[in-house]
Design a protein around this motif. Structure first.
Motif, PDB file in Angstrom:
ATOM      1  N   ILE A   1      -3.560   9.641   2.080  1.00  0.00           N
ATOM      2  CA  ILE A   1      -4.081   8.653   1.130  1.00  0.00           C
ATOM      3  C   ILE A   1      -4.196   7.318   1.850  1.00  0.00           C
ATOM      4  N   ASP A   2      -5.379   6.755   1.838  1.00  0.00           N
ATOM      5  CA  ASP A   2      -5.629   5.468   2.478  1.00  0.00           C
ATOM      6  C   ASP A   2      -5.755   4.408   1.381  1.00  0.00           C
ATOM      7  N   VAL A   3      -4.804   3.491   1.338  1.00  0.00           N
ATOM      8  CA  VAL A   3      -4.832   2.413   0.353  1.00  0.00           C
ATOM      9  C   VAL A   3      -5.093   1.118   1.105  1.00  0.00           C
TER      10      VAL A   3
ATOM     11  N   PRO B   1       0.805  -1.221   0.000  1.00  0.00           N
ATOM     12  CA  PRO B   1       0.000   0.000   0.000  1.00  0.00           C
ATOM     13  C   PRO B   1       0.843   1.279   0.000  1.00  0.00           C
ATOM     14  N   SER B   2       1.973   1.276   0.698  1.00  0.00           N
ATOM     15  CA  SER B   2       2.833   2.466   0.724  1.00  0.00           C
ATOM     16  C   SER B   2       3.364   2.800  -0.665  1.00  0.00           C
TER      17      SER B   2
ATOM     18  N   TYR C   1       0.901  12.393   0.894  1.00  0.00           N
ATOM     19  CA  TYR C   1       1.114  10.951   1.070  1.00  0.00           C
ATOM     20  C   TYR C   1       0.410  10.452   2.328  1.00  0.00           C
ATOM     21  N   TRP C   2       0.452  11.239   3.395  1.00  0.00           N
ATOM     22  CA  TRP C   2      -0.127  10.829   4.670  1.00  0.00           C
ATOM     23  C   TRP C   2      -1.651  10.865   4.661  1.00  0.00           C
TER      24      TRP C   2
ATOM     25  N   ARG D   1       0.593   4.423  -2.632  1.00  0.00           N
ATOM     26  CA  ARG D   1       0.458   5.819  -2.196  1.00  0.00           C
ATOM     27  C   ARG D   1       1.532   6.690  -2.844  1.00  0.00           C
TER      28      ARG D   1
END
Length: 195
Positions: free
Chosen positions: A166-168, A145-146, A163-164, A149
């Motif tokens: 965004i929830d993947v 996921p990172s 970046y912080w 993002r």
């Protein structure tokens, strides 16, 4: 013809609260079960001309379980977290609170001795921009996921601090369409079962 890169976020290897920086653990049972429950929707992505994955065990296992037979791409590895590798965010915060604060506030900082957020985003973006282009080229990439993002921040030319925000989620997908340096986010319709 623009290139289409569909990222599939790897299935989980732990609960959200137990997630660790640069986690090398394989899929847990819930991760395997989740892959099986969405396979019908994600297996068709195996028709992509090129299929890649992050080098982590859970990314490789997710890609293999979906029939992608992905090629490992070192550039799609998670952010190098230096001495925080294997820690949860809470553990890093308990040991080095001011360093974690610095890392979260400044995308150029790397107080852990690893890779800065800016470097990580640039590395993933460099991979994205160097994909081969051809008529109707389609790529699928299973990644942490990172990494997904980081690809979104790069493609949208967003400020690194986004970046912080965004929830993947595991097994979610996003598609980027374009050519090196010019990318568009393409949202696909999903079935109600996945919502």
């Amino acid at each position: 013809m623009p290139l289409r890169v569909t990222f599939v976020a790897a299935a989980r290897s732990s609960s959200v609260l137990a997630e660790r920086f640069e986690d090398d653990r394989p899929l847990d049972q819930a991760g395997w079960d989740a892959v099986q429950s969405v396979a019908g929707e994600l297996v068709p992505l195996a028709a992509a001309e090129l299929r890649y994955c992050s080098p982590t065990p859970r990314s490789r296992a997710t890609g293999d379980a979906l029939g992608y037979a992905p090629l490992v791409q070192p550039a799609l590895r998670d952010c190098d977290m230096g001495r925080w590798r294997g820690f949860t965010l809470g553990e890093a915060m308990a040991r080095e609170p001011s360093a974690v604060d610095s890392w979260l506030a400044d995308p150029r900082s790397a107080p852990h001795g690893g890779e800065s957020l800016m470097s990580f985003i640039s590395r993933v973006g460099g991979w994205l921009d160097t994909r081969p282009v051809g008529d109707g080229s389609r790529i699928v990439a299973v990644a942490e996921p990172s990494v997904v993002r980081a690809a979104l921040v790069y493609a949208l030319k967003a400020h690194p601090s986004s970046y912080w925000n965004i929830d993947v989620r595991p097994l979610s997908t996003i598609t980027l369409a374009g050519l090196g340096g010019r990318w568009n986010l393409r949202l696909e319709a999903v079935s109600q079962d996945r919502v």
